[in-house]
Design a protein around this motif. Structure first.
Motif, PDB file in Angstrom:
ATOM      1  N   ARG A  77       1.070  -1.292   0.124  1.00 33.12           N
ATOM      2  CA  ARG A  77       0.097   0.002   0.409  1.00 33.12           C
ATOM      3  C   ARG A  77       0.524   1.345   0.081  1.00 33.12           C
ATOM      4  NH1 ARG A  77      -5.573  -0.943   0.472  1.00 33.12           N
ATOM      5  NH2 ARG A  77      -5.952  -2.349   1.792  1.00 33.12           N
ATOM      6  N   LYS A  98       0.883   3.621  -2.803  1.00 34.44           N
ATOM      7  CA  LYS A  98       0.406   5.465  -2.498  1.00 34.44           C
ATOM      8  C   LYS A  98       2.101   6.254  -2.742  1.00 34.44           C
ATOM      9  CE  LYS A  98      -1.756   8.250   0.383  1.00 34.44           C
ATOM     10  NZ  LYS A  98      -2.914   8.559   0.550  1.00 34.44           N
ATOM     11  N   GLU A 122      -1.329   4.884   4.092  1.00 33.08           N
ATOM     12  CA  GLU A 122      -1.938   6.444   3.849  1.00 33.08           C
ATOM     13  C   GLU A 122      -0.997   7.135   4.623  1.00 33.08           C
ATOM     14  OE1 GLU A 122      -6.049   6.009   3.363  1.00 33.08           O
ATOM     15  OE2 GLU A 122      -5.506   4.687   1.956  1.00 33.08           O
TER      16      GLU A 122
END
Lengths: 200, 200
Positions: free
Chosen positions: B21, B25, B193
């Motif tokens: 992830r 990102k 994130e």
């Protein structure tokens, strides 16, 4: 519930500056000397003496004995140390009730666990910590590398014992923290700004 | 120089998902299975066998002896394990030369130290790791808590030995990382994130 951030830090890792800057950036309260002043009021002990006791490891299990008599001096110190811990814990809870805040040391991650604090730990390589100690040394304070290394080890040993004594947990174990940040050769101001953005 | 992020992770702490992830990102390359496939080509060993050897602790110091003869099987495995480590290290350097990237495990923080990687370590409480293992278990894989705990301990012991053998450093020691993140009960997507924003 107010937001609480606790900072555990190795000596010389820039923890106090980080905490102050983080609080500034987040607009959180930051308490340091004020805690000692308030505890002095509540316990009728001198501020310097409180500071001194706070930096000692609690040692009730091995009191100095003279013949069959436990030394009364040790006994008094031990009682005062505990009294300070209790008063300080109450005060920390009052402060956390009052507003968002950043607290350094004082086993605050444990004392304030009902507030679900965001628990940060700062650490760094020894060389970097020695350099940081030199950079912030007061005038007239002129320890060499060997002496600084000794001081760092001594302070951290006491902090670890203090933490373990009151919490039953290992001070340096990452599992007791949400985030551990290596400050080796890092600019503390920039680090604090980075992490303030995360926490916001 | 390209940006390199290395991820060291306790088994069950969500390290692979976090890495994937984070790479997504940041728009960094993320290599995982591709590394095994490429090493298989370079060494003429089967992918499954490479995966298996990569998960074993290197054990050259205590070869099985039969009478006075060192077991030739152990000897071959040990040589292959080293050969894989060398090929893999070369490959990691080639990948880091090619583009910004995120690499999981493989002692990459040490292998790629010339690239000054940002070294992240993920860890979590045992209970949370057990839950994460259960949630991602494949169909038919039905280990109970006791068995999962055993598996977690075994995998981490091997990872620690692998790391220590090739780097001479302690796998779980925070000083070998820039940032250590406790993933206990955390949403890995949100964490990735958050931290992507810091690193950007």
């Amino acid at each position: 519930m107010n937001k609480v951030i606790t900072i555990s830090r190795e000596f010389g890792s820039g923890g106090r500056e980080f905490a102050r800057r983080l609080a500034d950036k987040l607009n959180f309260a930051y308490y340091d000397r004020e805690i000692i002043t308030e505890i002095a009021k509540r316990t009728n002990l001198a501020e310097e003496y409180i500071q001194h006791l706070n930096e000692q490891r609690p040692s009730p299990l091995f009191p100095i004995t003279v013949g069959n008599t436990i030394s009364p001096v040790m006994d008094v110190m031990w009682e005062q140390q505990n009294q300070i811990f209790v008063e300080q814990s109450n005060l920390l809870k009052e402060l956390a009730e009052k507003s968002d805040c950043v607290i350094v040391g004082r086993a605050a991650d444990y004392v304030l666990e009902d507030f679900k604090p965001f628990r940060i730990r700062l650490y760094a390589e020894l060389g970097s910590r020695i350099e940081r100690c030199k950079a912030r040394a007061k005038d007239g304070e002129n320890l060499n590398d060997r002496q600084l290394k000794q001081k760092i080890n001594e302070v951290d040993k006491n902090r670890a014992k203090y933490y373990q004594f009151y919490t039953g947990k290992k001070w340096a174990d990452p599992i007791n923290y949400d985030l551990c940040i290596n400050t080796t050769d890092k600019d503390i101001k920039k680090l604090a700004e980075f992490f303030a953005d995360i926490i916001k």
